[in-house]
Design a protein around this motif. Structure first.
Motif, PDB file in Angstrom:
ATOM      1  N   GLN A  10      -4.110  17.959   8.301  1.00 24.55           N
ATOM      2  CA  GLN A  10      -3.360  16.986   7.517  1.00 24.55           C
ATOM      3  C   GLN A  10      -4.140  15.681   7.432  1.00 24.55           C
ATOM      4  N   ILE A  11      -3.992  15.008   6.302  1.00 26.84           N
ATOM      5  CA  ILE A  11      -4.580  13.674   6.117  1.00 26.84           C
ATOM      6  C   ILE A  11      -3.490  12.726   5.639  1.00 26.84           C
ATOM      7  N   TYR A  12      -3.406  11.565   6.315  1.00 22.82           N
ATOM      8  CA  TYR A  12      -2.575  10.447   5.857  1.00 22.82           C
ATOM      9  C   TYR A  12      -3.537   9.319   5.524  1.00 22.82           C
ATOM     10  N   LEU A 138      -2.943  19.499   3.735  1.00 23.36           N
ATOM     11  CA  LEU A 138      -1.928  18.552   3.304  1.00 23.36           C
ATOM     12  C   LEU A 138      -2.576  17.181   3.237  1.00 23.36           C
ATOM     13  N   VAL A 139      -2.409  16.505   2.127  1.00 21.69           N
ATOM     14  CA  VAL A 139      -2.929  15.143   1.972  1.00 21.69           C
ATOM     15  C   VAL A 139      -1.803  14.275   1.440  1.00 21.69           C
ATOM     16  N   THR A 140      -1.511  13.206   2.167  1.00 21.66           N
ATOM     17  CA  THR A 140      -0.516  12.233   1.728  1.00 21.66           C
ATOM     18  C   THR A 140      -1.223  10.904   1.547  1.00 21.66           C
ATOM     19  N   GLU A 141      -1.063  10.332   0.351  1.00 17.52           N
ATOM     20  CA  GLU A 141      -1.664   9.028   0.074  1.00 17.52           C
ATOM     21  C   GLU A 141      -0.567   7.975   0.059  1.00 17.52           C
ATOM     22  N   MET A 142      -0.638   7.051   1.021  1.00 16.43           N
ATOM     23  CA  MET A 142       0.290   5.933   1.059  1.00 16.43           C
ATOM     24  C   MET A 142      -0.192   4.890   0.057  1.00 16.43           C
ATOM     25  N   ARG A 143       0.688   4.503  -0.836  1.00 18.77           N
ATOM     26  CA  ARG A 143       0.337   3.582  -1.905  1.00 18.77           C
ATOM     27  C   ARG A 143       1.322   2.425  -1.903  1.00 18.77           C
ATOM     28  N   PRO A 144       0.821   1.193  -1.848  1.00 12.90           N
ATOM     29  CA  PRO A 144       1.756   0.059  -1.867  1.00 12.90           C
ATOM     30  C   PRO A 144       2.384  -0.108  -3.251  1.00 12.90           C
ATOM     31  N   VAL A 145       3.695  -0.158  -3.277  1.00 12.51           N
ATOM     32  CA  VAL A 145       4.425  -0.422  -4.507  1.00 12.51           C
ATOM     33  C   VAL A 145       4.963  -1.849  -4.467  1.00 12.51           C
TER      34      VAL A 145
END
Length: 161
Positions: A10-12, A138-145
């Motif tokens: 997994q990647i965060y 699994l790759v989750t990209e945290m993106r600032p909104v």
């Protein structure tokens, strides 16, 4: 002792808040089910509150103790290679920073994944890890909104650190 039937990579990653927090949540859940979890931290020189809470929750967090950032990254990768077959979940926290600074290479990560038993979960966190997406399941990209930092509110104890 519990174990996983299938371990994944997994990647965060991303520029948003929550990469380490997501990994810690996964670690807490895994520990609750009796899995053996090890968190190895790159670029975490400061003592954080999670270091105090971890032992009470049955979590192990290890930081390097060598003299230079390069030597610290080398020590963490050595520990990762040694421990990957000894744990159910291995988390490399802030790997992105170590890679950005050139202390860890893609080849290092590929080598670690090659050592990963089929039943071990490997979690990688940090900014700039999208180039490793092809290595992950699994790759989750945290993106600032939206973030209150943009309004001048600095990091708060117990929330951001």
């Amino acid at each position: 002792m519990a174990s996983l039937e299938v371990g994944k990579v997994q990647i965060y990653t991303g520029d948003g808040k929550g990469k380490t927090t997501a990994a810690l949540g996964l670690a807490l859940r895994a520990t609750g089910y009796g899995l053996n979890v090890l968190i190895l931290q790159f670029a975490k020189k400061l003592h954080c509150a999670e270091h105090d809470a971890a032992p009470r929750l049955g979590l192990r967090i290890v930081q390097a103790d060598r003299d230079t950032p390069e030597a610290c990254a080398e020590q963490i990768m050595e520990l990762a290679r040694e421990q990957i077959s000894q744990v159910d979940v291995l988390i490399l926290d802030e790997l992105g920073e170590a890679m950005r600074r050139g202390f860890v290479t893609r080849e290092d990560v590929e080598g670690l994944i090659a050592l990963k038993p089929a039943t071990t979960e490997l979690v990688l966190t940090g900014r700039g890890l999208l180039p490793l997406a092809d290595l992950a399941d699994l790759v989750t990209e945290m993106r600032p909104v939206k973030h209150y930092f943009d309004e001048g509110l600095l990091a708060r104890q117990g929330i951001e650190y």
